[in-house]
Structures are given as structure tokens and as C-alpha cells.
Design an enzyme around this catalytic site. Structure first.
Site, mmCIF file in Angstrom:
data_model
loop_
_atom_site.group_PDB
_atom_site.id
_atom_site.type_symbol
_atom_site.label_atom_id
_atom_site.label_comp_id
_atom_site.label_asym_id
_atom_site.label_seq_id
_atom_site.Cartn_x
_atom_site.Cartn_y
_atom_site.Cartn_z
ATOM 1 C CB CYS A 13 -0.941 0.018 1.208
ATOM 2 S SG CYS A 13 -0.085 0.225 2.777
ATOM 3 C CB CYS A 16 4.336 0.001 2.182
ATOM 4 S SG CYS A 16 3.141 -1.177 2.826
ATOM 5 C CG ASP A 414 11.927 32.907 -30.234
ATOM 6 O OD1 ASP A 414 12.072 34.131 -30.171
ATOM 7 O OD2 ASP A 414 12.674 32.162 -30.901
ATOM 8 C CG ASP A 633 14.209 26.998 -31.825
ATOM 9 O OD1 ASP A 633 14.220 28.220 -31.555
ATOM 10 O OD2 ASP A 633 14.532 26.538 -32.929
ATOM 11 C CG ASP A 637 14.483 30.989 -27.641
ATOM 12 O OD1 ASP A 637 14.417 32.221 -27.761
ATOM 13 O OD2 ASP A 637 14.262 30.196 -28.581
#
Length: 740
Positions: A13, A16, A414, A633, A637
Site C-alpha cells: 500500500c 508502505c 518565440d 528552441d 531562449d
């Protein structure tokens, strides 16, 4: 600081997992420990100068659990088979008890004053309790030694109470509950099996990614070809990949051209054309031509390995919303034990009901309680959500970023490389010998040039530019190849810095460049006033227009620009429908940026921004009370990605940007950014649904059991089904649409 993964056996469970987390985090030198109950795995960040791996392992063992080496651990199928076998055995042993519930069975004979049928019930129930049910009682013993309790403790105490009371009742002519004890064991084991079956499906994305890899590679050494295991391939080796085969490892094409199916990485269904100099990635499918690939990445450094690692890390992180559930789960079992004892005391000592009735109400409270549904509500949704994302080419680095994405109300794109392709392409060809508006507006690769004048202009320009390395020249040559135009012979090529070029194509003197170049060489630019007006219009759109003259006569011009990605406009429209404001940021001048934005339907434009000022612009938006996502990218950036509340990096960009991104898109398709946010919203909705059900279940079920309205067997069934409901609801994420 190092990180290690330990496979833990014996957790039944979430409490635990929380118990193991607390033990590990108390060890000096451990900076972070996350225990994933669903994966039965601990991820530990530790200082090797303060603590050893052996000490970490011993801490878990001392806490009552086992460490299983990865190569010795049972696979998912073995685990499921073991769980199914336990349930079948328990179900068979519960049959006599179930029969006794509906039929009064009397068999001849007795022993010690107890009838034969009663002895059969004792025999079968005892076998069920200490056969299939033994793991629950061993769990109780392990936890009791350490003055702790978990779900095993609740189940064991409940069934043992019913079993031993029934033994006493047999010899004292009282009411027995053998059917409750044996049936509860069977139902709980069924619940465990169904939970394992369901949760196993939540991690299928990782398993599928792992199976995508290639085991053999064909190495070329001189004139010799030989197949070797993938582990023996080294950096720099040359591999031959035939049509229909998977690319073994990441590399660069050094010979041949083909189309590659990269859908397993990017989620894009269309194949990608590749030629010499292009990069290819391991596990992608070579569809057409035979190619030779020089290996550039091996082992853990390949894109596939990085994706698997990123998804695994995401599935082992916790979203902030899970903290409350973990806190409740951590104290849940002791509270239930107290409530069960209180239930017995109130019924027996205050209401004066028979001992057997008070006991059975107490058992119902022990059995109905379920911290598992509460504990797995968040991680199962995160596992399915991140897995679904990986299959779509969307890599989410952690559960907290799903929660952040859900809150986004403004997204900044961008321009270059995200909304546009980030590389120049021919957009228009104007002929000086045709009437106004008879021009080509190239919108996609497949469009064919119909005008013979336009074909001639492109053929001459491409032939002349073939000797140049300038990006604009490459765009012109690329377009000519797409149109399957034959390049003509060239001689006396001369580049004129800042102006253009002068050369001889097929015996004719050719000039390609700007107006100054033409004027310097006596070219009359007023031959067609319409052509000049169109050139001006294109320049106002931010396009670079190159004039083409042959034998001192202007024959036309070619416009080159960074073109919009085909899906950009659709992505913007979907976001706006979701009431997410879209902003475009660009280093272009305001006029050019406004034109691009108008094409996409973007109303707010931030133009003429220097690379190092992008982060400041994001900060200004945040100061207006906006929760901002940034999509980029490039290296420039990275600061803006870090500043944003949620950073979405294009995987086709630089590694710096990818490292800074909270979410990484494996293709440049802007719709992937939309899908990432939609996935986050749907995943978070699923988490809230799961948590509501888990809280609602326990808030309603425990009082019903305490007030005597639930039979323990029904309680056991309800407990098992609550876990299955949570997992099943999470699995629905696999089928939900991500297009808004």
C-alpha cells in the site's frame, strides 16, 4: 551527489512507500528520496561521502521490506501470474464458506462434539488464512516488531479476528464467521490482482520505448559488412541501414538519401526526407533508400535513452497536489485501528450488542479502509499522462510541471524556429516579362511551377547559386531540386560581398543580388513598374528579394523568407479558444513582426527584442499577474525559458534550450505545445477526480462500516474496487483527445 534506484519488494500500500521514504530521508547524506508504490521502486539522491549504498539497502530491510536486484526481480507477467494463482487458490478454499451462507449443510458424524461440515469449514478456512493469506499475516508481524502498521496489518487483524472468534464459537455453539475470513482473503487478493493488472498498463509507454531499440547493427569495415550486437558498436563506426530496417543508433548520413519514419520520437505520422549531412536517430524506421550512417551517439547518450530516462524520472516525481494525500495516507492506518477499536467498544459496551456483532462491525471497519486509492490517485494519473505524452513526442519532466501547465493563461511563442521553420525558403518568384500578379506564391513542397518564365528564373538562379554556401543560396538550390530542374553549367563564379554574385550560366552573363548590384552594372530596373511594386510589397512583409538579370536585362526576382510552420495558425486558434492569450516575441522590426502575427491571428506582438531581453519581457508579463508559458528552441531562449512559469522547449533546437525546458517537444510542430497544455489540463482533471473519489469513498465507507451497515465481505469487495476505479479512471487518459 549520486542517484540510485532500488527495487523494493513487500510493499502492499501507499503507506508502505511513505514509511520507506521517511526512513531514507532521515539518513545523513540523503538529500532526496522518492518511493514509488506503483513501480515498487525508490529513487535516492545521496552524498557518497556520507552514506553508502549498502547502508541505504539495510535501512529499507530494517524497515521490514526486501531489496530485489533488478536482474533477479520478477517481471510484470510473473508478478501477475503469481497474484492470479494466489487468488484462484483462495477462491477455491472459500467455496465451502460461501456454500454455508446459502445452504444449511449437515453431514453425518462428528468429532469432539463438532460436526463434519464444521470441520470442513475449519480446514478450508485455515488453509486459506495461512496459505494464500499468509503474506498479510507476515506483514503484520514485520510491522508489529517495529511498532508500525500498514494495509497488511488491517487485513490481517480483521481476518484473524473473524477466524479465531469463529474457532471459539464452534466449540461453544456460537455464530461462526469462517465464510467472512476466507472470502475476505479471496476478495482482497482479487483486488490486488486487478490493481496490478491495471497499474501495469500505466507504465506500458516505458516498456514500449524500451522495446523499440535495435539489438543488432550492420557495420561496414572497408569492403566487409558484418552484423554485431548493438553493445559492440563504437562512436564513429559506419553502419549500413537497408530499407525497412530500424536505425540502430544516432548518427549522421554520409551516403544515400531516404525517408525516415520518426513517429516513435516525434509523434508525427509523416516520414521525414533525409540526405547526406542529416542526423538520424536510433529506433526510427528507414523506409526507402539504403544509407550509410556514421555513429555519433551510443548507449545512454542516444535520444531514445534520454527519452526513456526523462519519462522514468517524471513518473517518479510527485506533483504538489499529492502532498496532502501523502500526509493523510501516512497517518491513515493508525487512525483506522483507533476507529475500529472504538467501533467495538461503542457497540459492545455502550449499545450492549452481542460480542460477535460488535466484532464483525470492527472487522468491517478494518477491511473497508483503503489508503491505497488515496495514495495512487495522483501517481497513476501522472504515469499515464507522461506515458501518453511520450508516445505523442511530448516529454514532461515531472508531475509538478503538469500542475503548472494546468494554470497557464498566457503563452509566449518565440517566432523563429517555433511559429516559423527557422530556415529560409523560396516564397515567391516574380517575372519581369509577365503581367501583374502572375507570380508564384509557394506554399508547400508539392506545389509545381507552371509558368515557363518562373521555371527559367529559378533554374538560372539555382545554377548560379549552387557554388555559394550562403543560406539564401541554399534555399534557392533546394527549391530547384524539389521542382526537379536541371542545373546548368557555370563558370567564372564571383561573389560580391554585400551585393550578390556575378557569374556565367550556360554561356550567358548572370547577375543575382540587390538593387545596388544591378545599378552598378547598368541594369534598368524600371522595365516593369508592376514588378517593382510587387517587390516593395514583398519587402514590406519582411522577405528578402533578390533580383535576377541575364545579359544586362532584368528577368525577374526571387523572394526568400523564413516560412510559417503549417500548423502554427491552427495552434494559435485552439489556444485562443481555450482562453489562453497568445503573444509572439521576435527580434524582427515591428512591421515585419506585425505582418507575421497578422497571418497567424496573434494580436499582441513584442518586436525588436534583443536575445538577452526576452527573459525581461516574460518577467513584465508575469508582473501583470499572468501565469506565463514560453515556447522556444534556441540558445538565446534559455534565459526566457528559465524565467517562465512553464518552459516548453522544441526538441529540434539546441541542447541548452532542451535542458532549460520543463516540457520538451520532440518535433517543431506548434500543435505539440497545444497538446502539451491540453494533456496537462486533462491529467490534472483526472487527478482531481481520483482524489475526490478516494476521499469520498473513505468518508462514506468507514462510517457505514462502523454503524453496522456493511458486511465485511462487501467491505472487502468495495475496498478492492476503489483501487481499480482510480487506476481505470487514469487509464482513460490514453483515449482522450489532445486537440482542445
Amino acid at each position: 551527489m549520486k542517484q540510485i534506484k532500488l527495487n523494493i519488494a513487500g510493499m502492499h500500500c501507499v503507506s508502505c512507500a511513505i514509511s520507506n521514504e521517511k526512513v531514507l530521508q532521515k539518513i545523513p547524506g540523503v538529500s532526496k528520496a522518492v518511493v514509488n508504490y506503483i513501480k515498487s521502486q525508490a529513487i535516492i539522491d545521496y552524498d557518497e561521502n556520507q552514506v553508502t549504498v549498502e547502508q541505504l539497502r539495510k535501512a529499507i530491510v530494517k524497515n521490514g521490506y526486501q531489496i530485489v536486484d533488478e536482474h533477479k526481480s520478477h517481471g510484470q507477467k510473473s508478478h501477475l501470474k503469481h497474484g492470479l494463482n494466489l487468488f484462484i487458490a483462495a477462491a477455491i478454499l472459500a467455496i465451502p464458506g460461501l456454500i454455508s451462507m446459502f445452504f444449511m449443510i449437515k453431514l453425518p458424524g462428528s468429532f469432539w462434539g463438532v460436526g463434519t461440515w464444521q470441520w470442513i469449514l475449519i480446514l478450508f478456512t485455515t488453509a486459506a488464512m495461512f496459505g494464500p493469506g499468509l503474506e498479510f499475516h507476515l506483514g503484520l508481524v514485520r510491522q508489529s516488531i517495529r511498532f508500525k502498521a500498514d494495509m497488511d496489518s488491517l487485513i490481517s487483524l480483521g481476518t484473524l479476528a473473524a477466524y479465531f472468534y469463529s474457532l471459539w464459537a464452534v466449540f461453544n455453539h456460537g455464530v461462526t464467521y469462517f465464510e467472512s475470513a476466507s472470502t475476505i482473503i479471496a476478495i482482497i487478493l482479487l483486488g490486488h490482482y486487478l490493481e496490478s493488472l491495471s497499474t501495469g498498463r500505466t507504465s506500458q509507454a516505458i516498456e514500449k520505448l524500451m522495446h523499440l531499440g535495435v539489438r543488432q547493427a550492420r557495420i561496414i569495415e572497408g569492403e566487409i559488412q558484418k552484423e554485431v550486437p548493438i553493445d559492440l558498436v563504437k562512436f564513429g563506426d559506419i553502419l549500413l541501414v537497408k530499407p525497412g530496417e530500424k536505425i540502430p543508433l544516432d548518427g549522421e548520413i554520409i551516403e544515400g538519401q531516404t525517408s525516415i519514419d520518426e513517429s516513435m520520437l516525434t509523434g508525427e505520422s509523416l516520414p521525414v526526407d533525409k540526405e547526406v549531412g542529416d542526423l538520424v536517430y536510433g529506433a526510427t524506421l528507414n523506409q526507402q533508400g539504403a544509407i550509410k550512417v556514421k555513429v555519433t551517439r551510443i548507449g545512454q547518450y542516444t535520444i531514445l535513452a534520454q527519452i526513456i530516462r526523462m519519462v522514468e524520472n517524471a513518473q517518479n516525481t510527485k506533483a504538489p497536489v499529492q502532498r496532502l494525500a501523502d500526509q493523510i495516507s501516512g497517518i491513515f492506518v493508525p487512525v483506522v485501528l483507533l476507529l475500529a477499536a472504538l467501533t467495538f467498544v461503542v457497540w459492545y459496551f455502550i449499545f450492549g450488542v452481542p460480542f460477535s456483532q460488535a466484532l464483525i462491525n470492527m472487522v468491517a471497519v478494518l477491511i473497508i479502509s483503503c489508503p491505497c486509492a488515496l495514495g495512487i490517485a495522483t501517481p497513476t494519473a501522472i504515469m499515464v499522462g507522461t506515458g501518453r505524452g511520450a508516445q505523442a513526442g511530448i516529454l514532461i519532466k515531472g508531475g509538478e510541471f503538469l500542475e503548472r501547465a494546468k494554470k497557464i493563461d498566457l503563452i509566449v511563442f518565440d517566432k523563429t524556429g517555433t511559429l516559423t521553420k527557422g530556415e529560409p525558403a523560396v516564397t515567391d518568384i516574380l517575372s519581369a516579362t509577365e503581367i501583374r500578379n502572375q507570380k508564384l506564391e509557394i506554399r508547400n513542397k508539392s506545389q509545381i511551377i507552371n509558368s515557363k518564365f518562373q521555371k527559367e528564373i529559378l533554374q538560372i538562379a539555382a545554377s548560379a547559386e549552387a557554388s555559394s554556401e550562403h543560406p539564401l543560396a541554399k534555399a534557392i538550390v533546394k527549391k530547384a531540386r524539389e521542382e526537379k530542374l536541371e542545373l546548368l553549367s557555370v563558370k567564372d563564379f564571383r561573389a560580391i560581398s554585400g551585393l550578390g554574385l556575378l557569374t556565367e550560366v550556360d554561356g550567358r552573363k548572370v547577375l543575382i543580388g540587390n538593387e545596388r548590384l544591378m545599378v552598378d552594372h547598368g541594369i534598368n530596373l524600371e522595365q516593369r513598374i508592376e514588378n517593382r511594386e510587387q517587390r516593395t510589397e514583398l519587402e514590406q512583409q519582411g522577405k528578402t528579394v533578390m533580383l535576377v538579370a541575364v545579359d544586362s536585362q532584368l528577368i525577374g526576382s526571387i523572394a526568400v523568407a523564413d516560412t510559417l510552420r503549417p500548423q502554427a495558425k491552427e495552434a494559435v486558434l485552439i489556444l485562443q479558444k481555450q482562453r489562453i492569450e497568445v503573444v509572439m516575441i521576435s527580434g524582427d522590426n515591428q512591421k515585419t513582426a506585425n505582418y507575421i502575427a497578422s497571418q497567424l491571428g496573434i494580436k499582441k506582438v513584442i518586436a525588436q527584442v534583443l536575445p538577452n531581453d526576452k527573459a525581461n519581457e516574460v518577467k513584465k508579463l508575469q508582473q501583470q499577474g499572468k501565469t506565463v508559458a514560453f515556447v522556444g528552441d534556441g540558445i538565446n531562449d534559455a534565459p526566457a525559458l528559465v524565467q517562465a512559469d512553464l518552459s516548453i522547449a522544441i526538441g529540434t533546437g539546441t541542447e541548452v534550450a532542451i535542458e532549460a525546458g520543463n516540457i520538451v517537444l520532440m518535433s517543431g510542430n506548434p500543435l505539440k505545445a497545444v497538446q502539451a497544455i491540453m494533456l496537462a489540463k486533462k491529467t490534472f482533471t483526472t487527478i482531481k477526480q481520483n482524489l475526490f473519489w478516494a476521499f469520498f469513498y473513505n468518508v462514506c465507507a468507514i462510517p457505514l462500516a462502523a454503524f453496522g451497515f456493511l458486511n465485511p465481505m462487501i467491505a472487502a469487495l468495495a475496498m478492492g474496487l476503489s483501487d481499480v476505479f482510480v487506476v481505470g479512471n487514469s487509464l482513460l487518459l490514453k483515449k482522450k483527445k489532445l486537440d482542445g
